[in-house]
Design an enzyme around this catalytic site. Structure first.
Site, PDB file in Angstrom:
ATOM      1  CB  ALA A 245      -0.822   0.527   0.838  1.00 37.37           C
ATOM      2  CG  ASP A 246       1.700   3.179  -3.356  1.00 38.92           C
ATOM      3  OD1 ASP A 246       3.698   4.190  -2.994  1.00 38.92           O
ATOM      4  OD2 ASP A 246       1.825   2.586  -3.433  1.00 38.92           O
ATOM      5  NE  ARG A 247      -1.708   8.993   1.297  1.00 44.49           N
ATOM      6  CZ  ARG A 247      -1.536  11.163   0.546  1.00 44.49           C
ATOM      7  NH1 ARG A 247      -2.414  11.688   2.066  1.00 44.49           N
ATOM      8  NH2 ARG A 247      -0.625  11.791   0.413  1.00 44.49           N
ATOM      9  CB  ALA A 255      -4.038   4.371  -2.743  1.00 45.45           C
TER      10      ALA A 255
END
Length: 354
Positions: A245-247, A255
């Site tokens: 995950a990036d966020r 995201a």
């Protein structure tokens, strides 16, 4: 020994140029913040944890070679530098969190009586260096907690078959990895059967980077195209899907690299658990839902060209978002170094574990 995305010693930072992998392993020097931001923007280095580490260490390297003489100059330089680094790739939250934490830390240290500009500079450098050790420690915890949870909840007597997307290993972190950390822990426990990794078009982080790591680590694995995910789930007895995950926001919306959302939809259809593995630094509890996440859009040439050769019809329009958002109701659980939480438990779970 795991691959190293970053080689650092006081005053020296080298990043493995991931644009050249798997053909060439080349470490490029980063001498300051501008070069750090450029390495992040051009994706010489990528992966949310690694972005934050390289950004912070690029600041540390520049401060080592050119320490400000005045406290006011240091405060301004750190603030402007971290803002510049945050703007290099906006979707990943880790570097934004690092920037906010560093600014707060520096402001508090600057208020202490009698502290000099050089002492403050040394403390900023030490703060940045501490991120390396913490990231590896957190990743190992993510790997072990995730592997244990999967083994407790998944019926896989012959070993777990994992599908993963993009690159979430040593190349995306300071070492060990997040989703690939779970894979490594399953392998160490003798409970991993096989890994299916997607190619991850258009930038091919799966075929170039994840496949490279899996071969390097001698982990049994097969590369598939992104469009083969559904038939692989149906025909190859995939046990779980584990992605990075990036966020991750407060309700559990996540995201990650574009293509993750469709894997979650397919996993739901096939009754396969879908896990997100990410450090707590990737969790942005200030955003209520994924609708608020800024999605980076990349240059059209990444989609139309391969190794500089045009493969798409001239004149065609291009939409190239680098990430998509997976709704929380498609996610079985989120694996962090602080525990494994259902999406609806994430906010309270992280708060309790502080």
């Amino acid at each position: 020994m795991s691959l190293e995305s970053v080689r650092y010693s006081r005053g020296s930072l080298l990043v493995l140029n991931q644009l050249l992998l798997p053909q060439i392993s080349q470490y490029d020097p980063v001498t300051g913040v501008r070069e750090g931001a450029d390495a992040i923007r051009t994706m010489k280095v990528r992966g949310a944890p690694a972005i934050a580490i390289v950004g912070s260490l690029s600041l540390a390297v520049e401060l080592t070679s050119s320490p400000p003489r005045q406290t006011s100059d240091l405060l301004t330089f750190v603030r402007e530098s971290m803002d510049h680094l945050v703007g290099a790739r906006p979707t990943a939250v880790n570097v934004k969190k690092a920037a906010d934490e560093l600014k707060t830390f520096l402001a508090q240290e600057a208020e202490k009586p009698g502290v000099s500009a050089q002492e403050l500079t040394d403390r900023v450098i030490q703060w940045a260096e501490s991120l390396l050790e913490k990231d590896v420690k957190d990743n190992r915890m993510i790997g072990d907690l995730g592997a244990q949870h999967i083994l407790q909840t998944t019926n896989a007597p012959d070993g777990v078959i994992v599908m993963t997307h993009c690159n979430t290993g040593s190349l995306a972190t300071a070492g060990y990895g997040t989703a690939l950390g779970v894979v490594r822990s399953l392998q160490a426990m003798g409970r991993l059967s096989h890994v299916f990794c997607t190619e991850t078009r258009p930038y091919n982080q799966g075929s170039r980077l994840t496949a490279y790591e899996l071969v390097y680590e001698k982990i049994p694995a097969t590369l598939i195209t992104d469009s083969m995910a559904a038939v692989a789930m149906r025909k190859r007895q995939v046990s779980v899907v584990v992605v990075g995950a990036d966020r991750v926001v407060a309700n559990g919306d996540t995201a990650n690299k574009v293509g993750t959302y469709q894997l979650a939809v397919l996993a739901k259809h096939h009754g396969i658990p879908f896990y997100v593995a990410a450090p707590s630094t990737s969790c942005d509890l200030s955003l209520p839902t994924g609708d608020s996440i800024e999605i980076e859009e990349r240059p059209s040439q990444e989609l139309t060209d391969i190794n500089g050769v045009r493969v798409a019809a001239s004149g065609i329009g291009v939409w190239n978002p680098a990430f998509d958002v997976t709704p929380h109701d498609l996610i079985t659980a989120i694996i962090t170094e602080r525990g494994v939480f259902r999406p609806e438990e994430l906010k309270d779970g992280l708060s309790r574990s502080l």
